[in-house]
Design a protein around this motif. Structure first.
Motif, PDB file in Angstrom:
ATOM      1  N   LEU A  54       0.806  -1.220   0.000  1.00  0.00           N
ATOM      2  CA  LEU A  54       0.000   0.000   0.000  1.00  0.00           C
ATOM      3  C   LEU A  54       0.840   1.272   0.000  1.00  0.00           C
ATOM      4  O   LEU A  54       0.290   2.372   0.125  1.00  0.00           O
ATOM      5  N   LEU A  55       2.147   1.146  -0.141  1.00  0.00           N
ATOM      6  CA  LEU A  55       2.991   2.347  -0.130  1.00  0.00           C
ATOM      7  C   LEU A  55       2.542   3.391  -1.156  1.00  0.00           C
ATOM      8  O   LEU A  55       2.551   4.597  -0.850  1.00  0.00           O
ATOM      9  N   PRO A  56       2.127   3.014  -2.367  1.00  0.00           N
ATOM     10  CA  PRO A  56       1.641   4.043  -3.302  1.00  0.00           C
ATOM     11  C   PRO A  56       0.413   4.784  -2.775  1.00  0.00           C
ATOM     12  O   PRO A  56       0.275   5.995  -2.984  1.00  0.00           O
ATOM     13  N   TYR A  57      -0.469   4.067  -2.108  1.00  0.00           N
ATOM     14  CA  TYR A  57      -1.658   4.682  -1.517  1.00  0.00           C
ATOM     15  C   TYR A  57      -1.267   5.629  -0.387  1.00  0.00           C
ATOM     16  O   TYR A  57      -1.743   6.775  -0.319  1.00  0.00           O
ATOM     17  N   ILE A  58      -0.371   5.173   0.504  1.00  0.00           N
ATOM     18  CA  ILE A  58       0.060   5.998   1.633  1.00  0.00           C
ATOM     19  C   ILE A  58       0.787   7.240   1.136  1.00  0.00           C
ATOM     20  O   ILE A  58       0.566   8.355   1.628  1.00  0.00           O
ATOM     21  N   TYR A  59       1.657   7.062   0.148  1.00  0.00           N
ATOM     22  CA  TYR A  59       2.416   8.190  -0.393  1.00  0.00           C
ATOM     23  C   TYR A  59       1.472   9.207  -1.037  1.00  0.00           C
ATOM     24  O   TYR A  59       1.655  10.429  -0.902  1.00  0.00           O
ATOM     25  N   THR A  60       0.456   8.715  -1.712  1.00  0.00           N
ATOM     26  CA  THR A  60      -0.534   9.610  -2.316  1.00  0.00           C
ATOM     27  C   THR A  60      -1.289  10.381  -1.251  1.00  0.00           C
ATOM     28  O   THR A  60      -1.564  11.582  -1.407  1.00  0.00           O
ATOM     29  N   SER A 111      -5.315  17.784   3.843  1.00  0.00           N
ATOM     30  CA  SER A 111      -6.162  16.658   4.245  1.00  0.00           C
ATOM     31  C   SER A 111      -5.429  15.799   5.270  1.00  0.00           C
ATOM     32  O   SER A 111      -4.223  15.928   5.467  1.00  0.00           O
ATOM     33  N   THR A 112      -6.161  14.915   5.921  1.00  0.00           N
ATOM     34  CA  THR A 112      -5.568  14.057   6.941  1.00  0.00           C
ATOM     35  C   THR A 112      -5.231  12.693   6.353  1.00  0.00           C
ATOM     36  O   THR A 112      -5.794  12.271   5.351  1.00  0.00           O
ATOM     37  N   VAL A 113      -4.318  11.997   7.024  1.00  0.00           N
ATOM     38  CA  VAL A 113      -3.906  10.657   6.603  1.00  0.00           C
ATOM     39  C   VAL A 113      -4.614   9.625   7.475  1.00  0.00           C
ATOM     40  O   VAL A 113      -5.427   8.845   6.980  1.00  0.00           O
ATOM     41  N   MET A 114      -4.297   9.594   8.766  1.00  0.00           N
ATOM     42  CA  MET A 114      -5.106   8.785   9.698  1.00  0.00           C
ATOM     43  C   MET A 114      -6.338   9.591  10.080  1.00  0.00           C
ATOM     44  O   MET A 114      -6.247  10.784  10.379  1.00  0.00           O
ATOM     45  N   ARG A 115      -7.492   8.941  10.092  1.00  0.00           N
ATOM     46  CA  ARG A 115      -8.749   9.662  10.280  1.00  0.00           C
ATOM     47  C   ARG A 115      -9.631   8.951  11.286  1.00  0.00           C
ATOM     48  O   ARG A 115      -9.746   7.725  11.252  1.00  0.00           O
ATOM     49  N   GLN A 122     -10.809   2.147  16.674  1.00  0.00           N
ATOM     50  CA  GLN A 122     -10.699   1.875  15.249  1.00  0.00           C
ATOM     51  C   GLN A 122     -10.304   3.179  14.573  1.00  0.00           C
ATOM     52  O   GLN A 122     -10.459   4.265  15.149  1.00  0.00           O
ATOM     53  N   PHE A 123      -9.805   3.095  13.347  1.00  0.00           N
ATOM     54  CA  PHE A 123      -9.492   4.317  12.622  1.00  0.00           C
ATOM     55  C   PHE A 123      -9.472   4.021  11.133  1.00  0.00           C
ATOM     56  O   PHE A 123      -9.414   2.864  10.702  1.00  0.00           O
ATOM     57  N   MET A 124      -9.534   5.091  10.365  1.00  0.00           N
ATOM     58  CA  MET A 124      -9.418   5.008   8.916  1.00  0.00           C
ATOM     59  C   MET A 124      -8.003   5.416   8.519  1.00  0.00           C
ATOM     60  O   MET A 124      -7.441   6.367   9.061  1.00  0.00           O
ATOM     61  N   LEU A 125      -7.412   4.693   7.574  1.00  0.00           N
ATOM     62  CA  LEU A 125      -6.184   5.120   6.920  1.00  0.00           C
ATOM     63  C   LEU A 125      -6.602   5.673   5.575  1.00  0.00           C
ATOM     64  O   LEU A 125      -6.943   4.924   4.654  1.00  0.00           O
ATOM     65  N   GLY A 126      -6.603   7.013   5.480  1.00  0.00           N
ATOM     66  CA  GLY A 126      -7.183   7.646   4.317  1.00  0.00           C
ATOM     67  C   GLY A 126      -8.677   7.406   4.270  1.00  0.00           C
ATOM     68  O   GLY A 126      -9.292   6.996   5.260  1.00  0.00           O
ATOM     69  N   PRO A 127      -9.293   7.610   3.124  1.00  0.00           N
ATOM     70  CA  PRO A 127     -10.745   7.443   3.042  1.00  0.00           C
ATOM     71  C   PRO A 127     -11.189   6.008   2.833  1.00  0.00           C
ATOM     72  O   PRO A 127     -12.383   5.727   2.921  1.00  0.00           O
ATOM     73  N   SER A 128     -10.252   5.076   2.583  1.00  0.00           N
ATOM     74  CA  SER A 128     -10.649   3.780   2.038  1.00  0.00           C
ATOM     75  C   SER A 128     -10.397   2.577   2.913  1.00  0.00           C
ATOM     76  O   SER A 128     -10.954   1.505   2.646  1.00  0.00           O
TER      77      SER A 128
END
Length: 980
Positions: free
Chosen positions: A742-748, A758-762, A780-786
């Motif tokens: 998921l590094l491409p997703y995290i980097y994005t 925008s936030t990363v951890m949500r 619990q938490f969201m990593l990005g929106p997805s």
């Protein structure tokens, strides 16, 4: 490492031998709170560590009493304390002038001065500005300020930028109102809803030279977040005094950073006719039909003030108290958390730095790595266990007598360092050393004790002073020390030079800043008159030291200088202000540079204490720009202030190997998302105490979904590298495989944070704002929106309860591992299987996640084929994005963005940019497909059936082996994939 003197001290890897009355014994000292004791001098000698001889230093141990301050009772705990609201007169407004941009007025004491905790300021200036479409500013400051006390009230804009006026102010949804009855009060209202966001009605404004107080009413069952830094649940409770004062504390509640900002979220129930009613956090209606009947509005409040503060939350109000400065309030109208956070960052504190790609790999550290050979063994053992390792770190073990910009010539010689680091870099890995915040002052009677870093800084005027102009000398790990004066124009050039020079010997890749509150192990300028004793031992025992000392004061030791320094400005109560905040150390002079330390421009540390850690991060950022021209600096710092995210990430400091600390890491991280410092992580598996396989297994998997991912622990605890236990090794490999894919997703996500705020951890409540039930969820938490992460946070469990948000509005969730739809109901906890070694991860419908085949390092991963994971909504739609660049340039000239859109059985990739990535697209997985006819096409060309696997039972369509049809590169041009 985060190192508090209460918990830990310098990196002694062996019992420290000293000579007492002709006897060789082991050195220890009473704890910081112990009684004053005379102390012995040590001999110089050598000791064997695994056959390696190393030098150690002559040591005089500072008495524990040197770090004992006055016995103070915090105001909030004092039953006899004066209530300023009862005795102070408040103010009356006059000379009011208003226009479409706001108003100005003069505020004058409405009666006799109360002088509750200082001297009342008789005349104040009020200025209200409608600054932008989403921002209102309210400033209250003394009407008469001269140059001698300017910094005491007004925050310099070159230190903390002030939001400025914008042309969009006419669209603002905030109204300012005021009245003079019974005394001056004001309110801020949301125009569109009529909701009162902030009101001081029936409360008095108190403004004294060392005490400011204002009070606002709050609605029942309010939801406030922020006011950092502290260890606390995400939603702040309603009987809390949040102290905002940078402190070095080993087992902290109120800790290292200062972030006077809060988010306020309020839920409304709609009646179907456009009318709303403010509601408490009631459960959601059950079932999956009808949709949510709630909506929320959020706003943010920021007090731009550098002084020590207390924010007292009570069931119906918030009371803000400071021990200096002015009232410089900013209101951000949102109306969602997402928008508040963006508004706060864009206008007030700045956008977070874009991190280097390698920074998102796994980091390993320990206080106790003894030499380069042991570091090499650790790196090799990670490889042998096939556990990805990106960066190896060293704590103060590597230093020569714990002095910055040095290495121990015996255990960490430069020649071995360069060989080790050359191989490390050749393997695509990195190295980060710790750098402490205090600078050793050499013994002037010992020519062999010369220390060039101090000499250069001293000659340039880079260090803090005493009120009388002499050098302020505290004590930290190396002994008596001085402290950089970040208000001096000479300090940053000196700091830059030291790092550039040191990098020539030790080619590090980033820097870890510690002890930056700024910490000192004695009260006042305790080294004054004593530096001929240097190097000296801290006033507490160090891990690894055993036995007791027979104490004997050396001739000429001066223990009274600390008291003298502390009392130098007693008349103005700088070190002991009249209002006693609920500070973790009690006395502001304890375990820190004293408030009366003076900068070269005359400003006292009292006025800028909370900025010291912020400023060293800025200095380090400038230094690394010189060390690595054109590349992004990688910095992790301990003490932060509003805006530190522009330069640095942050770790949570001295935690403990306990389950509750693992839980607290989640609200800590989410809070720093609000503060604009998304590069956050904690000492995984715990710093203090011994972890075990179960805790470390769960924690390694949890931290794999934090932006900054590092395992680190103390010298006195057992090693906890993930390969120590086979079960932890397996769990780590599983979680790291997901993370690296998921590094491409995290980097994005970080690119979006860097460019939009925008936030990363949500928090779930932020991502699903219409569900009041989520307001307090921080397990619990969201990593990005997805991505939804639901970790196990208690021992002995093989299941975990979690809520699946959004279901009432038609959201669908997919299991990461099975890729099947989750069967869950709205508004209720679902029991999820989570045996040891498994962390539940779920994908939100409507998402397109870019992936890359994971390699052992981030460099290897970037060379591997791409993949896409598509989670369709109930309507068959999905969106996502990808950002690509070289991963390290400060201002990349070539970039690439890809926008993914799914509709009507077609996945479109819209490619823009000129960055050339030649990696192929290896696979695409689409979840939630409603039937497959086998006719899958890429740009109209049918894909061979052997590459297509469609399971109509689960609705999962998998395309594999696409490398040959995308061999020119996955993003060489836009394309369309169709399957219906």
């Amino acid at each position: 490492m985060a190192r508090s003197g209460f918990i830990r001290a310098a990196s002694i890897l062996f019992p420290l031998l000293i000579l007492v009355n002709g006897q060789t014994t082991s050195n220890s000292a009473d704890g910081l709170n112990g009684s004053a004791q005379p102390t012995a001098l040590a001999t110089v000698g050598t000791v064997s560590i695994d056959g390696t001889h190393t030098a150690f230093r002559p040591i005089f141990t500072i008495p524990a009493s040197a770090d004992e301050g006055a016995t103070l009772l915090p105001n909030i705990e004092d039953p006899q304390a004066v209530n300023a609201q009862d005795v102070c007169p408040g103010y009356k407004a006059s000379q009011v002038k208003d226009d479409e941009r706001g108003l100005t007025a003069v505020l004058t004491l409405a009666g006799a001065a109360c002088n509750a905790y200082g001297t009342d300021i008789e005349v104040l200036n009020l200025k209200v500005e409608y600054q932008a479409a989403n921002r209102l500013a309210i400033s209250i400051s003394p009407a008469f300020i001269d140059s001698s006390n300017y910094s005491h009230y007004i925050v310099p804009e070159d230190l903390v930028p002030r939001p400025t006026l914008e042309s969009s102010y006419t669209d603002i949804d905030l109204d300012f109102n005021w009245d003079n009855e019974p005394t001056f009060w004001f309110s801020v209202t949301r125009h569109s809803t009529g909701d009162v966001l902030f009101t001081t009605e029936n409360q008095k404004l108190v403004f004294e030279n060392q005490f400011v107080e204002f009070v606002s009413s709050l609605p029942d069952d309010y939801n406030l977040y922020g006011l950092g830094e502290r260890i606390h649940s995400l939603r702040l409770n309603h009987n809390l005094t949040a102290t905002i004062y940078a402190a070095d504390a080993g087992d902290p509640i109120d800790v290292y950073g200062s972030h006077p900002f809060y988010l306020d979220t309020r839920y409304f129930e709609t009646d179907g006719h456009g009318k709303q009613k403010l509601v408490k956090n009631s459960p959601l209606p059950r079932g999956n039909s009808g949709g949510s009947k709630y909506e929320s509005y959020s706003h943010g409040v920021y007090l731009r003030n550098m002084h020590g503060q207390e924010v007292r939350l009570q069931p119906d109000s918030v009371t803000w108290r400071t021990i200096g400065g002015s009232i410089d309030l900013f209101f951000f109208d949102g109306p969602s958390q997402r928008e508040v956070t963006k508004q706060y960052q864009l206008a007030a504190v700045g956008l977070p730095a874009l991190q280097s790609y390698w920074g998102f790999g796994y980091h390993q550290c320990r206080w106790g790595y003894r030499n380069w050979t042991e570091l090499r063994q650790v790196v090799d053992t990670f490889k042998a266990f096939d556990i990805p390792l990106e960066t190896i770190w060293t704590d103060i073990d590597y230093m020569d007598q714990y002095r910055d910009f040095t290495v121990d010539p015996v255990t960490f010689p430069v020649s071995e360092a360069q060989a080790f680091l050359e191989q490390l870099h050749a393997d695509g890995q990195h190295y980060i050393p710790i750098v402490d915040s205090a600078i050793y002052i050499p013994n002037p009677t010992n020519s062999s004790d010369a220390y060039a870093t101090y000499t250069r800084g001293n000659e340039s005027g880079a260090f803090l002073l005493n009120p009388d102009g002499s050098q302020y000398i505290g004590a930290v790990w190396p002994g008596y020390t001085v402290f950089p004066d970040w208000l001096s124009k000479y300090s940053i050039p000196w700091w830059v030079n030291e790092m550039v020079t040191w990098h020539k010997d030790i080619p590090f890749d980033g820097i870890w800043i510690d002890m930056s509150e700024v910490s000192s192990f004695c009260v006042g300028s305790c080294g004054t008159g004593n530096i001929t004793l240097n190097p000296v031992h801290p006033p507490f025992s160090l891990p690894g030291e055993v036995g007791n000392i027979i104490y004997d004061y050396p001739e000429g030791f001066n223990i009274t200088n600390a008291t003298d320094a502390a009392s130098a400005l007693a008349a103005s109560n700088v070190n002991h202000p009249p209002y006693v905040i609920n500070h973790v150390q009690g006395d502001l002079t304890v375990h820190a540079v004293s408030p009366n330390a003076t900068h070269h421009n005359g400003v006292q540390e009292y006025d800028v204490h909370n900025l010291w850690g912020h400023q060293i991060l800025n200095a380090t950022y400038q230094a690394l720009l010189s060390v690595f021209p054109g590349k992004r600096p990688f910095i992790i710092g301990r003490s932060t202030f509003a805006g530190s995210g522009k330069w640095s990430g942050h770790w949570g400091g001295d935690n403990t190997s306990k389950w509750y600390y693992m839980y607290f890491s989640i609200p800590q991280a989410l809070s720093f998302s609000l503060f604009g410092i998304p590069m956050f992580g904690v000492d995984t598996c715990g710093f203090n105490g011994n972890s075990d396989y179960e805790l470390c297994s769960r924690w390694m998997q949890l931290s794999a979904f934090f932006p900054f991912y590092r395992n680190h622990n103390t010298l006195s605890a057992n090693s906890q590298e993930p390969y120590i236990w086979e079960s932890v090794a397996r769990a780590s490999r599983t979680a790291m495989n997901i993370r690296y894919s998921l590094l491409p997703y995290i980097y994005t996500l970080f690119y979006q944070a860097h460019t939009t705020g925008s936030t990363v951890m949500r928090a779930l409540a932020w991502e699903f704002p219409n569900e009041p039930l989520l307001a307090g969820v921080d397990t619990q938490f969201m990593l990005g929106p997805s991505l939804l992460i639901t970790p196990v946070l208690e021992p002995g469990a093989d299941t975990v309860n979690g809520i699946f948000p959004g279901i009432i509005d038609g959201e669908v969730w997919y299991d990461w591992y099975t890729q099947e739809k989750v069967q869950a109901q709205a508004g209720v906890n679902t029991t999820i299987n989570a045996p040891l070694g498994h962390i539940p991860v779920f994908i939100r419908s409507g998402s397109v996640l870019p992936q890359q085949e994971p390699g052992y390092t981030t460099a290897e991963s970037r060379k591997n084929p791409w993949g896409l994971l598509v989670a369709l909504s109930e309507d068959g739609d999905a969106t996502g994005s990808l950002y690509v660049d070289d991963g390290e340039s400060l201002e990349p000239t070539d970039t690439l963005t890809v926008a993914f859109t799914v509709m009507n059985g077609k996945l479109k990739a819209d490619v823009n940019g000129n960055y050339k990535d030649t990696n192929s697209l290896g696979n695409v997985t689409i979840m939630g497909v409603d039937g497959c006819d086998g006719n899958v096409k890429l740009n109209g060309e049918k894909i061979d059936d052997s590459k297509v696997d469609c399971d109509e039972g689960t609705g999962v369509l998998k395309l594999t082996g696409l490398n040959d049809v995308t061999k020119s590169g996955a993003w060489i041009a836009s394309w369309t994939l169709s399957w219906a």
